[in-house]
Design a protein around this motif. Sequence first.
Motif, PDB file in Angstrom:
ATOM      1  N   ASP A 138       0.835  -1.211   0.000  1.00 38.09           N
ATOM      2  CA  ASP A 138       0.000   0.000   0.000  1.00 38.09           C
ATOM      3  C   ASP A 138       0.866   1.256   0.000  1.00 38.09           C
ATOM      4  OD1 ASP A 138      -2.268  -1.589   0.052  1.00 38.09           O
ATOM      5  OD2 ASP A 138      -2.595  -1.343   2.208  1.00 38.09           O
ATOM      6  N   TYR A 187       1.297   4.234  -2.820  1.00 37.55           N
ATOM      7  CA  TYR A 187       1.182   5.642  -2.417  1.00 37.55           C
ATOM      8  C   TYR A 187       2.385   6.441  -2.920  1.00 37.55           C
ATOM      9  CZ  TYR A 187       2.175   9.492   0.856  1.00 37.55           C
ATOM     10  OH  TYR A 187       2.517  10.698   1.420  1.00 37.55           O
ATOM     11  N   HIS A 245      -4.046  11.796   1.673  1.00 39.94           N
ATOM     12  CA  HIS A 245      -3.779  10.480   2.252  1.00 39.94           C
ATOM     13  C   HIS A 245      -3.467  10.547   3.750  1.00 39.94           C
ATOM     14  CE1 HIS A 245      -3.388   9.396  -1.992  1.00 39.94           C
ATOM     15  NE2 HIS A 245      -3.610   8.152  -1.603  1.00 39.94           N
ATOM     16  N   GLN A 255      -4.642   7.467   5.769  1.00 39.35           N
ATOM     17  CA  GLN A 255      -3.818   6.294   5.488  1.00 39.35           C
ATOM     18  C   GLN A 255      -2.433   6.425   6.123  1.00 39.35           C
ATOM     19  OE1 GLN A 255      -5.591   7.919   3.138  1.00 39.35           O
ATOM     20  NE2 GLN A 255      -6.388   6.515   1.608  1.00 39.35           N
ATOM     21  N   TRP A 307      -0.813   3.744   8.560  1.00 39.94           N
ATOM     22  CA  TRP A 307       0.440   3.057   8.235  1.00 39.94           C
ATOM     23  C   TRP A 307       1.467   3.246   9.344  1.00 39.94           C
ATOM     24  CZ3 TRP A 307       0.227   5.530   2.753  1.00 39.94           C
ATOM     25  CH2 TRP A 307      -0.661   4.799   1.950  1.00 39.94           C
TER      26      TRP A 307
END
Length: 92
Positions: free
Chosen positions: A56, A60, A77, A80, A84
């Motif tokens: 992922d 990105y 983002h 996310q 992460w």
Amino acid sequence: MPIQYHDQVSLLKDILSEHQSECCGTVAECEQLERVIKSLMANSSTGQNVKGVLEDIYFYSQSGKNSASLDQHIESHQDQLSQWIQDIDTFS
């Protein structure tokens, strides 16, 4: 001399944390993310659960370096990035 697994994970987290807190970044940082992720993916001690997160983040970084506005890409983002960073804490 290649950097060790723990140092690679720390570098990955540092770059993502900077993107998350500053809402900006550079193409060079995206390229660094890609190099670190490739190395971690090739490492036999990287668990399967970690590889999904790394994939992922790799996507990105690829999308970011190719976007018209990297800062806007990073800003879009934020959720996310936070996830992460939390995920990295669990496997570092």
